[in-house]
Design a protein around this motif. Structure first.
Motif, PDB file in Angstrom:
ATOM      1  N   LEU A 112      -2.038   4.446  -5.750  1.00 30.32           N
ATOM      2  CA  LEU A 112      -2.903   3.673  -4.866  1.00 30.32           C
ATOM      3  C   LEU A 112      -4.220   4.422  -4.787  1.00 30.32           C
ATOM      4  O   LEU A 112      -4.300   5.500  -4.185  1.00 30.32           O
ATOM      5  CB  LEU A 112      -2.277   3.520  -3.485  1.00 30.32           C
ATOM      6  CG  LEU A 112      -1.083   2.572  -3.375  1.00 30.32           C
ATOM      7  CD1 LEU A 112      -0.386   2.747  -2.015  1.00 30.32           C
ATOM      8  CD2 LEU A 112      -1.528   1.121  -3.556  1.00 30.32           C
ATOM      9  N   LEU A 152      -2.134  -3.094   3.169  1.00 32.03           N
ATOM     10  CA  LEU A 152      -1.371  -2.169   2.338  1.00 32.03           C
ATOM     11  C   LEU A 152      -0.194  -2.862   1.665  1.00 32.03           C
ATOM     12  O   LEU A 152       0.070  -2.619   0.477  1.00 32.03           O
ATOM     13  CB  LEU A 152      -0.884  -0.990   3.190  1.00 32.03           C
ATOM     14  CG  LEU A 152      -0.013   0.046   2.472  1.00 32.03           C
ATOM     15  CD1 LEU A 152      -0.753   0.668   1.305  1.00 32.03           C
ATOM     16  CD2 LEU A 152       0.443   1.111   3.449  1.00 32.03           C
ATOM     17  N   LEU A 195      -7.207   0.266  -3.051  1.00 32.17           N
ATOM     18  CA  LEU A 195      -7.020   0.035  -1.622  1.00 32.17           C
ATOM     19  C   LEU A 195      -8.329   0.299  -0.904  1.00 32.17           C
ATOM     20  O   LEU A 195      -8.878   1.406  -0.967  1.00 32.17           O
ATOM     21  CB  LEU A 195      -5.917   0.950  -1.076  1.00 32.17           C
ATOM     22  CG  LEU A 195      -5.598   0.812   0.416  1.00 32.17           C
ATOM     23  CD1 LEU A 195      -5.059  -0.581   0.710  1.00 32.17           C
ATOM     24  CD2 LEU A 195      -4.596   1.867   0.852  1.00 32.17           C
ATOM     25  N   ALA A 216      -0.717   5.246   4.155  1.00 33.93           N
ATOM     26  CA  ALA A 216      -0.131   4.748   2.909  1.00 33.93           C
ATOM     27  C   ALA A 216       0.982   5.657   2.420  1.00 33.93           C
ATOM     28  O   ALA A 216       2.055   5.190   2.016  1.00 33.93           O
ATOM     29  CB  ALA A 216      -1.227   4.620   1.849  1.00 33.93           C
ATOM     30  N   THR A 248      -6.272   6.532   6.301  1.00 32.72           N
ATOM     31  CA  THR A 248      -5.658   5.421   5.573  1.00 32.72           C
ATOM     32  C   THR A 248      -4.717   5.942   4.494  1.00 32.72           C
ATOM     33  O   THR A 248      -3.640   5.379   4.270  1.00 32.72           O
ATOM     34  CB  THR A 248      -6.748   4.535   4.950  1.00 32.72           C
ATOM     35  OG1 THR A 248      -7.609   4.036   5.982  1.00 32.72           O
ATOM     36  CG2 THR A 248      -6.138   3.370   4.201  1.00 32.72           C
ATOM     37  N   ARG A 299      -1.437  -4.852  -1.369  1.00 38.49           N
ATOM     38  CA  ARG A 299      -1.795  -3.995  -2.506  1.00 38.49           C
ATOM     39  C   ARG A 299      -0.551  -3.389  -3.151  1.00 38.49           C
ATOM     40  O   ARG A 299      -0.491  -3.201  -4.365  1.00 38.49           O
ATOM     41  CB  ARG A 299      -2.745  -2.890  -2.049  1.00 38.49           C
ATOM     42  CG  ARG A 299      -4.107  -3.383  -1.600  1.00 38.49           C
ATOM     43  CD  ARG A 299      -4.760  -4.217  -2.677  1.00 38.49           C
ATOM     44  NE  ARG A 299      -6.105  -4.632  -2.311  1.00 38.49           N
ATOM     45  CZ  ARG A 299      -6.831  -5.515  -2.985  1.00 38.49           C
ATOM     46  NH1 ARG A 299      -6.309  -6.093  -4.061  1.00 38.49           N
ATOM     47  NH2 ARG A 299      -8.038  -5.836  -2.584  1.00 38.49           N
ATOM     48  N   TRP A 300       0.441  -3.086  -2.334  1.00 37.47           N
ATOM     49  CA  TRP A 300       1.685  -2.542  -2.875  1.00 37.47           C
ATOM     50  C   TRP A 300       2.402  -3.571  -3.742  1.00 37.47           C
ATOM     51  O   TRP A 300       2.940  -3.246  -4.801  1.00 37.47           O
ATOM     52  CB  TRP A 300       2.576  -2.084  -1.729  1.00 37.47           C
ATOM     53  CG  TRP A 300       3.925  -1.578  -2.141  1.00 37.47           C
ATOM     54  CD1 TRP A 300       5.113  -2.222  -2.036  1.00 37.47           C
ATOM     55  CD2 TRP A 300       4.216  -0.296  -2.709  1.00 37.47           C
ATOM     56  NE1 TRP A 300       6.135  -1.440  -2.505  1.00 37.47           N
ATOM     57  CE2 TRP A 300       5.613  -0.248  -2.925  1.00 37.47           C
ATOM     58  CE3 TRP A 300       3.445   0.800  -3.060  1.00 37.47           C
ATOM     59  CZ2 TRP A 300       6.248   0.865  -3.477  1.00 37.47           C
ATOM     60  CZ3 TRP A 300       4.076   1.918  -3.617  1.00 37.47           C
ATOM     61  CH2 TRP A 300       5.453   1.939  -3.815  1.00 37.47           C
TER      62      TRP A 300
END
Length: 421
Positions: free
Chosen positions: A361, A396, A390, A263, A259, A399-400
Motif C-alpha cells: 500500500l 482503506l 492510498l 493501515a 494513516t 484500496r485493499w
C-alpha cells in the motif's frame, strides 16, 4: 507543625487574626473576659494545626484501569479504591487524579466521613483519540479538618498505564498468495529411518500435556519426549511499515504516518484473524522482543497493536535490512510505504526476493500537504510488487480490495472468484 501552619486555610488565618486582635483590644481596654475569648479563637486553629500535623493518616489507594488496552476513540473506566487504615478520623478528603490532557480533564472528588476502617470507591471515564501509552496518576489528596481551618496535601506515587491502540478498519478477504512456512517445530522433516512416530517427537517442555508423552522414545533417550503430530500448521506473514520521517508528510493525527499506522494495524488484525502467524517490522528493523504472533485465543492481535501504539517517526533516512535473514524467508509480505527514494529500490528488490508474495500500500504522501504527486506505484510495480495507492481521502477497505485484483505485473486481471486461502 510547620507544614500544618503552612496549610492554614483562609478561615484558619482569619481565626488567628481575630484572636490576636481580640487579645490586643482586651489588653488595651482592660477587659479580661475579652482576653479569654481572644485566646480561645486564637488557640482553635493552632491546636487544629498541631493535631493535624502530628496525625499520620494511613490512606491506601488501589487504582484499576479497565480495560488497560483500548482502541483510539473508545472509553476506559478508572476505578479508585480508597481506604483509611489508620485510627485518626478526618473531616473531608479532596481528591484529584492526574491524567494526560489527551485523556480529558483531571477528575476531582470530595469525600466526607473518613474514619477508622473507612472504605470508598469512585470511578471516572477516560477517552483518547490519539494512540499511545499514557500514565494515569499520581493521585493527590488534600486532607481537611472538620472545621475547615487547616488543609494538608498528600500524594500517592503509584501510577497505572493505559495503552491506546490505533483504529482498525475491517478489510474484505482477498487472494493473498504466498507460501506457507511452518513455525517452530512445524517445519517438515524427512523420515530417513524408523517410523514417523519416532521422528516427530521433541524434548518435553514445561507446561506440555503429559498425555502427549511418547514413552518408547523417552525410555530410549532417558529424557521425557512428547509427540509433535498435534501441532498446527500456520502460514507466515510479515507486515512492514515505513515509519521514516523523510517518507511522510503532515503533523499529528492528520499526518500520513498516522494513516500508515492505521493501515498496518488493520492488515495485521486481518491476517491474524485469517490464521496467519504475523510479525511486525518497521524502518528500524524487527523488534526482537516480539515473536511471531499467532491468533490462538487473541483475535485482536494485541501484541502487534501495542507495538504500533507507541510507534514514532524514525529519523534514519534509509531502511534497515538486517531482518531479511533466514527467519524472514518465504511467506507473505505486506508493506505500507511512504515516499520511496531511488536508494530504496535495491532494498525493495531484496525484500521481494526474500518473500513468497509481496503486496504494498503506497501512500501518496504529497497529497497530505495539498500537492498531489506521483506515488511510488510505478517503481514498486516495476520491481514486481502488487501495489495500490492510498491517499488521505481514500477508503482503506476499498484500496485493499483493489490490491487483491492487481496482478504481479501491476495490471488488473479479468474478474475471477476470490478464494480465501
Amino acid at each position: 507543625m510547620r507544614e500544618a501552619l503552612a496549610g492554614l486555610t483562609v478561615r484558619g488565618r482569619a481565626f488567628i487574626a481575630a484572636g490576636v486582635t481580640a487579645v490586643v483590644c482586651a489588653v488595651l481596654l482592660g477587659q479580661p473576659a475579652l482576653t479569654r475569648v481572644g485566646v480561645l479563637v486564637l488557640a482553635l486553629p493552632l491546636v487544629t494545626a498541631l493535631v493535624l500535623g502530628r496525625s499520620r493518616y494511613r490512606l491506601a489507594l488501589v487504582r484499576t484501569v479497565a480495560p488497560p488496552l483500548v482502541a483510539a476513540g473508545q472509553q476506559a473506566r478508572v476505578t479508585l479504591s480508597l481506604s483509611n487504615e489508620g485510627r485518626t478520623p478526618s473531616g473531608v478528603l479532596l481528591l484529584e487524579d492526574h491524567v494526560p490532557y489527551v485523556l480529558g480533564t483531571r477528575p476531582r472528588f470530595v469525600l466526607e466521613g473518613i474514619g477508622h476502617g473507612w472504605h470508598r470507591q469512585v470511578a471516572y471515564q477516560v477517552r483518547s483519540d490519539v494512540r499511545g501509552r499514557f500514565e494515569v496518576g499520581p493521585m493527590t489528596v488534600r486532607v481537611s479538618d472538620p472545621f475547615g481551618l487547616v488543609e494538608l496535601g498528600r500524594a500517592f506515587h503509584t501510577t497505572s498505564v493505559l495503552t491506546v491502540t490505533p483504529r482498525t478498519v475491517a478489510l474484505p478477504p482477498i487472494t493473498l498468495g504466498g507460501s506457507e512456512s511452518g513455525s517452530g517445530e512445524n517445519r517438515p522433516r524427512a523420515f530417513a529411518i524408523g517410523s514417523a512416530e519416532d521422528v516427530t517427537v521433541r524434548e518435553y517442555h514445561r507446561g506440555d500435556d503429559l498425555r502427549r508423552v511418547h514413552w518408547p522414545s523417552s525410555a530410549r533417550t532417558g529424557e521425557l519426549m512428547v509427540r509433535r503430530e498435534e501441532q498446527p500448521w500456520h502460514s507466515r506473514a510479515t507486515v512492514f511499515i515505513d515509519n521514516r520521517a523523510v517518507a511522510h508528510r503532515g503533523q499529528g493525527i492528520a499526518s500520513s504516518l498516522e494513516t500508515a499506522v492505521v493501515a498496518a494495524a488493520s492488515v495485521a488484525v486481518h491476517l491474524t484473524r485469517r490464521g496467519y502467524a504475523v510479525r511486525l517490522v518497521t524502518a528500524a528493523g524487527e523488534d526482537r522482543s516480539q515473536a511471531w504472533h499467532e491468533r490462538g485465543g487473541d483475535p485482536s492481535a494485541a501484541p502487534l497493536l501495542e507495538s504500533l501504539a507507541v510507534l514514532h517517526a524514525h529519523e534514519a533516512p534509509r531502511l534497515d535490512t538486517a531482518w531479511l535473514g533466514e527467519s524472514g524467508r518465504g511467506g507473505l509480505l505486506v508493506a505500507v510505504l511512504g515516499a520511496v527514494q531511488h536508494h530504496d529500490a535495491p532494498v525493495l528488490r531484496r525484500m521481494l526476493s526474500h518473500q513468497g508474495s509481496a503486496l504494498a500500500l503506497a501512500l501518496d504522501v504529497d497529497a497530505w500537504v495539498g500537492d498531489p504527486g506521483p506515488a511510488s506505484t510505478a517503481v514498486l510495480a516495476q520491481q514486481g510488487w502488487r501495489v495500490a495507492t492510498l491517499g488521505p481521502h481514500d477508503r482503506l477497505d476499498t484500496r485493499w480490495q483493489e490490491l487483491g485484483a492487481v496482478g504481479r505485473s501491476g495490471r488488473r486481471p479479468s474478474p475471477v472468484a476470490q478464494v480465501t486461502p
